[in-house]
Design an enzyme around this catalytic site. Sequence first.
Site, PDB file in Angstrom:
ATOM      1  N   HIS A  12     -34.949 -18.687 -19.340  1.00 51.61           N
ATOM      2  CA  HIS A  12     -36.114 -19.408 -19.876  1.00 51.61           C
ATOM      3  C   HIS A  12     -36.688 -20.436 -18.897  1.00 51.61           C
ATOM      4  O   HIS A  12     -37.361 -21.386 -19.317  1.00 51.61           O
ATOM      5  CB  HIS A  12     -35.729 -20.072 -21.207  1.00 51.61           C
ATOM      6  CG  HIS A  12     -34.594 -21.058 -21.105  1.00 51.61           C
ATOM      7  ND1 HIS A  12     -33.647 -21.216 -22.078  1.00 51.61           N
ATOM      8  CD2 HIS A  12     -34.251 -21.950 -20.131  1.00 51.61           C
ATOM      9  CE1 HIS A  12     -32.781 -22.145 -21.714  1.00 51.61           C
ATOM     10  NE2 HIS A  12     -33.139 -22.616 -20.533  1.00 51.61           N
ATOM     11  N   HIS A  59     -33.520 -29.134 -24.507  1.00 53.69           N
ATOM     12  CA  HIS A  59     -33.247 -29.816 -23.227  1.00 53.69           C
ATOM     13  C   HIS A  59     -33.684 -31.283 -23.263  1.00 53.69           C
ATOM     14  O   HIS A  59     -34.207 -31.796 -22.276  1.00 53.69           O
ATOM     15  CB  HIS A  59     -33.971 -29.114 -22.090  1.00 53.69           C
ATOM     16  CG  HIS A  59     -33.543 -27.709 -21.812  1.00 53.69           C
ATOM     17  ND1 HIS A  59     -33.841 -26.653 -22.638  1.00 53.69           N
ATOM     18  CD2 HIS A  59     -32.845 -27.175 -20.779  1.00 53.69           C
ATOM     19  CE1 HIS A  59     -33.350 -25.535 -22.123  1.00 53.69           C
ATOM     20  NE2 HIS A  59     -32.746 -25.820 -20.994  1.00 53.69           N
ATOM     21  N   HIS A 198     -26.774 -20.666 -12.973  1.00 54.62           N
ATOM     22  CA  HIS A 198     -27.600 -21.636 -12.246  1.00 54.62           C
ATOM     23  C   HIS A 198     -27.020 -23.039 -12.363  1.00 54.62           C
ATOM     24  O   HIS A 198     -26.355 -23.368 -13.342  1.00 54.62           O
ATOM     25  CB  HIS A 198     -29.072 -21.612 -12.658  1.00 54.62           C
ATOM     26  CG  HIS A 198     -29.419 -21.984 -14.074  1.00 54.62           C
ATOM     27  ND1 HIS A 198     -29.016 -21.268 -15.182  1.00 54.62           N
ATOM     28  CD2 HIS A 198     -30.187 -22.987 -14.567  1.00 54.62           C
ATOM     29  CE1 HIS A 198     -29.521 -21.808 -16.276  1.00 54.62           C
ATOM     30  NE2 HIS A 198     -30.233 -22.871 -15.943  1.00 54.62           N
ATOM     31  N   GLU A 245     -25.351 -21.986 -20.203  1.00 52.07           N
ATOM     32  CA  GLU A 245     -26.286 -21.538 -21.255  1.00 52.07           C
ATOM     33  C   GLU A 245     -26.011 -20.105 -21.701  1.00 52.07           C
ATOM     34  O   GLU A 245     -26.486 -19.684 -22.756  1.00 52.07           O
ATOM     35  CB  GLU A 245     -27.740 -21.627 -20.746  1.00 52.07           C
ATOM     36  CG  GLU A 245     -28.267 -23.044 -20.627  1.00 52.07           C
ATOM     37  CD  GLU A 245     -29.668 -23.097 -19.998  1.00 52.07           C
ATOM     38  OE1 GLU A 245     -30.290 -24.162 -20.092  1.00 52.07           O
ATOM     39  OE2 GLU A 245     -30.129 -22.105 -19.407  1.00 52.07           O
TER      40      GLU A 245
HETATM   41  C1  DHB Z   1     -34.354 -24.226 -14.511  1.00 50.90           C
HETATM   42  C2  DHB Z   1     -33.596 -23.409 -15.352  1.00 50.90           C
HETATM   43  C3  DHB Z   1     -33.341 -23.783 -16.676  1.00 50.90           C
HETATM   44  O1  DHB Z   1     -32.582 -23.053 -17.543  1.00 50.90           O
HETATM   45  C4  DHB Z   1     -33.868 -24.974 -17.178  1.00 50.90           C
HETATM   46  O2  DHB Z   1     -33.650 -25.275 -18.469  1.00 50.90           O
HETATM   47  C5  DHB Z   1     -34.603 -25.809 -16.336  1.00 50.90           C
HETATM   48  C6  DHB Z   1     -34.849 -25.428 -15.016  1.00 50.90           C
HETATM   49  C7  DHB Z   1     -34.671 -23.831 -13.096  1.00 50.90           C
HETATM   50  O3  DHB Z   1     -34.061 -22.899 -12.541  1.00 50.90           O
HETATM   51  O4  DHB Z   1     -35.596 -24.425 -12.519  1.00 50.90           O
HETATM   52 FE    FE Z   2     -32.250 -24.202 -19.445  1.00 50.64          FE
END
Ligand code: DHB
Ligand code: FE
Length: 285
Positions: A12, A59, A198, A245
Amino acid sequence: MARLIGCVTTSHVPAIGRAIDKGLQEEPYWKPFFDGFKPVHRWLDRARPDVAVVFYNDHGLNFFLDKLPTFAIGAASQYVSADEGWNIPTVAPFTGDPDLSWHIINSVVAADFDITTCQEMVVDHAVCNPMALLWPGCGADGERPWPVRIVPVEINTVQFPLPSAARCYQLGEAVGRAIACYPRDLRVLVMGTGGLSHQLDGERAGFINKEFDREFMASLTADPAWATKYSTVELVEKTGSQGVELIIWLAARAALGGGAREVTASYHIPISNTAAGIMLLEPAS
Ligand code: DHB
Ligand code: FE
């Protein structure tokens, strides 16, 4: 009776909202990612869900660090899109389905989940971007309305302690059981948003783990509870502090129940800092 027709899980990343707003879907950077949704669009045209039950993580928009429930379910008649600070455009509000929400809430509380109920709820990029990815051309001003109502199911992946992968799986199963016994004739899509690997900050910023992501995606059809053997700390080690996540994907997959057949899957590195995964599963029978 309501019927669970499928499960879509997707990353997302906030930048997706900007790319959609600027029409960058065919740009070389974005094309492989957006192309992954084309089979999902064809499937949705045929499957025509009435409602999407959306597992996601807030978030810092609706909840902040001062008050952060582990699990929260929306019971609003409308969910307004807002931006918690990424400077991405908002989309048209989503219509809720309070009757289905309360049915799910009553069912999961009866199954001993202590959840927070939200009769007002604003939704961030973790709901809005996946909705815009699934239904392009809907929801923005002057375009077509969203074709589904939504029930948001929020899971804390932001502030420790997080719920374990195993607990998220159990919550998903309970939500799935609730949907399956809902006495209205509805076609229900389950969605799970976030991941895959990530990490946005700290020493491992930019961390991605392709091998683990691939194994996780394969597990969702072959052995869906596979990732529940990992503790939260192990999942953070393997996927990054935001990659955790993916416990939301687990909850959504568990809601589908039983065996599942993969309709389409795609995996693309990177979108922003994230390994972007997309999966669409149907019930096996
Ligand atoms: C990014 C990924 C995420 O899941 C998020 O909530 C905010 C930023 C990113 O890769 O920039
Ligand atoms: Fe996220």
